[in-house]
Design an enzyme around this catalytic site. Sequence first.
Site, PDB file in Angstrom:
ATOM      1  N   SER A  45       0.754  -5.686   4.905  1.00 49.27           N
ATOM      2  CA  SER A  45       1.427  -4.942   5.976  1.00 49.27           C
ATOM      3  C   SER A  45       2.873  -5.409   6.010  1.00 49.27           C
ATOM      4  O   SER A  45       3.188  -6.509   5.525  1.00 49.27           O
ATOM      5  CB  SER A  45       0.760  -5.281   7.315  1.00 49.27           C
ATOM      6  OG  SER A  45       1.518  -4.804   8.405  1.00 49.27           O
ATOM      7  N   TYR A  82      -3.392 -10.967  13.490  1.00 46.15           N
ATOM      8  CA  TYR A  82      -3.094  -9.974  12.452  1.00 46.15           C
ATOM      9  C   TYR A  82      -1.931 -10.442  11.580  1.00 46.15           C
ATOM     10  O   TYR A  82      -1.999 -10.396  10.347  1.00 46.15           O
ATOM     11  CB  TYR A  82      -2.763  -8.642  13.139  1.00 46.15           C
ATOM     12  CG  TYR A  82      -2.583  -7.462  12.217  1.00 46.15           C
ATOM     13  CD1 TYR A  82      -3.662  -6.674  11.843  1.00 46.15           C
ATOM     14  CD2 TYR A  82      -1.323  -7.114  11.730  1.00 46.15           C
ATOM     15  CE1 TYR A  82      -3.493  -5.569  11.005  1.00 46.15           C
ATOM     16  CE2 TYR A  82      -1.145  -6.019  10.893  1.00 46.15           C
ATOM     17  CZ  TYR A  82      -2.237  -5.247  10.537  1.00 46.15           C
ATOM     18  OH  TYR A  82      -2.060  -4.163   9.709  1.00 46.15           O
TER      19      TYR A  82
HETATM   20  P1  NAD Z   1      -8.633   2.349   9.887  1.00 46.24           P
HETATM   21  O1  NAD Z   1      -9.115   1.800  11.192  1.00 46.24           O
HETATM   22  O2  NAD Z   1      -8.350   3.792   9.757  1.00 46.24           O
HETATM   23  O3  NAD Z   1      -9.651   1.950   8.728  1.00 46.24           O
HETATM   24  C1  NAD Z   1     -10.183   0.654   8.631  1.00 46.24           C
HETATM   25  C2  NAD Z   1     -11.354   0.677   7.673  1.00 46.24           C
HETATM   26  O4  NAD Z   1     -11.928  -0.639   7.628  1.00 46.24           O
HETATM   27  C3  NAD Z   1     -12.475   1.621   8.119  1.00 46.24           C
HETATM   28  O5  NAD Z   1     -13.054   2.208   6.971  1.00 46.24           O
HETATM   29  C4  NAD Z   1     -13.469   0.672   8.788  1.00 46.24           C
HETATM   30  O6  NAD Z   1     -14.807   1.152   8.791  1.00 46.24           O
HETATM   31  C5  NAD Z   1     -13.321  -0.541   7.878  1.00 46.24           C
HETATM   32  N1  NAD Z   1     -13.819  -1.765   8.473  1.00 46.24           N
HETATM   33  C6  NAD Z   1     -13.508  -2.312   9.673  1.00 46.24           C
HETATM   34  N2  NAD Z   1     -14.231  -3.439   9.853  1.00 46.24           N
HETATM   35  C7  NAD Z   1     -14.989  -3.600   8.753  1.00 46.24           C
HETATM   36  C8  NAD Z   1     -15.937  -4.569   8.343  1.00 46.24           C
HETATM   37  N3  NAD Z   1     -16.263  -5.617   9.118  1.00 46.24           N
HETATM   38  N4  NAD Z   1     -16.535  -4.424   7.146  1.00 46.24           N
HETATM   39  C9  NAD Z   1     -16.238  -3.355   6.355  1.00 46.24           C
HETATM   40  N5  NAD Z   1     -15.348  -2.416   6.679  1.00 46.24           N
HETATM   41  C10 NAD Z   1     -14.731  -2.540   7.864  1.00 46.24           C
HETATM   42  O7  NAD Z   1      -7.369   1.452   9.523  1.00 46.24           O
HETATM   43  P2  NAD Z   1      -6.100   1.698   8.558  1.00 46.24           P
HETATM   44  O8  NAD Z   1      -4.926   1.921   9.404  1.00 46.24           O
HETATM   45  O9  NAD Z   1      -6.429   2.654   7.477  1.00 46.24           O
HETATM   46  O10 NAD Z   1      -5.934   0.237   7.963  1.00 46.24           O
HETATM   47  C11 NAD Z   1      -6.359  -0.127   6.677  1.00 46.24           C
HETATM   48  C12 NAD Z   1      -5.620  -1.386   6.243  1.00 46.24           C
HETATM   49  O11 NAD Z   1      -4.231  -1.102   6.211  1.00 46.24           O
HETATM   50  C13 NAD Z   1      -5.814  -2.561   7.190  1.00 46.24           C
HETATM   51  O12 NAD Z   1      -5.916  -3.749   6.446  1.00 46.24           O
HETATM   52  C14 NAD Z   1      -4.534  -2.553   7.997  1.00 46.24           C
HETATM   53  O13 NAD Z   1      -4.219  -3.821   8.482  1.00 46.24           O
HETATM   54  C15 NAD Z   1      -3.548  -2.080   6.948  1.00 46.24           C
HETATM   55  N6  NAD Z   1      -2.307  -1.518   7.517  1.00 46.24           N
HETATM   56  C16 NAD Z   1      -2.356  -0.424   8.336  1.00 46.24           C
HETATM   57  C17 NAD Z   1      -1.162   0.075   8.836  1.00 46.24           C
HETATM   58  C18 NAD Z   1      -1.121   1.275   9.712  1.00 46.24           C
HETATM   59  O14 NAD Z   1      -0.040   1.556  10.272  1.00 46.24           O
HETATM   60  N7  NAD Z   1      -2.193   2.015   9.881  1.00 46.24           N
HETATM   61  C19 NAD Z   1       0.050  -0.540   8.510  1.00 46.24           C
HETATM   62  C20 NAD Z   1       0.049  -1.645   7.696  1.00 46.24           C
HETATM   63  C21 NAD Z   1      -1.145  -2.121   7.193  1.00 46.24           C
END
Ligand code: NAD
Length: 262
Positions: free
Chosen positions: A144, A157
Amino acid sequence: MRTLEGKSAIVTGSTSGIGLGVAEALAGAGANVMLNGFGPAEEIERLRSKIAHEHRVKALYNGADMTKPEEIAAMAQAAAAAFGSVDIIVNNAGIQHVSPIEDFPPEKWDTIIAINLSSAFHLTRATFAAMKARKWGRIINIASAHGLVASPFKSAYVAAKHGVIGLTKTAALEGAEYGITCNAICPGYVLTPLVEKQIPDTAKARGISEEAVVRDVLLAAQATKQFVTTSQLGALAVFLCTDAASQITGASLPVDGGWTAH
Ligand code: NAD
């Protein structure tokens, strides 16, 4: 172009958001994919079968809980058995909790470290020896912008994501002479369920409206004033898996609309 034909990937947390976008992009480039994450069984089966049919690849689902190292190892074994090899792993599963440090629940800290950091270690550990033996591997950690800079109220986080970048560099060095690259993609804000969910919490923690959170907090530092898209992240993940990217390793690549340029 099916540049990843014959390769097989595991993408953690790929039932939603960025993980799903990356899994679709890898399948679009011809890779077999193992999906992982939580959600209603019928919805997951719909996604799995859509990816398999649209892209003519093997698409499987494994429900391993990323807080459970033994389930992570079993998922790696299941993918190797079904596909013949695991060539690409994308450590993407992640959750968020927004709260000042003094109120931050210790059990939330532990869960965020487990899912956002330790699961990446466990899946890397479970697949690394076979990648070394085949002299090819691609490890992509979805960190991130919060792996590079901090924001208040996101202690666990930010700590986990900085940790992911340390793990990325170490795996890059250990894999370097075995054809394995390991890189971190550092997205800015992407409008996924993870971000949508934290808007009300951030509004509460800061005592401002939800509209003000989007304008003045989420996109305040994102110079383009636009959310990053999951398909942009998927395209970078595919590129990192190609031979053109074989000398990119140990890198933390911001895709953040200029956020960390400040
Ligand atoms: P999201 O909530 O849409 O998806 C998260 C996924 O992780 C889902 O498929 C969920 O079922 C799965 N998950 C959660 N807990 C779990 C567990 N214990 N075991 C297995 N699977 C699990 O989130 P996102 O925004 O797509 O985020 C995905 C990654 O990207 C994360 O690591 C997040 O930190 C990172 N990220 C997101 C953003 C953003 O702005 N959305 C920015 C930077 C980084």
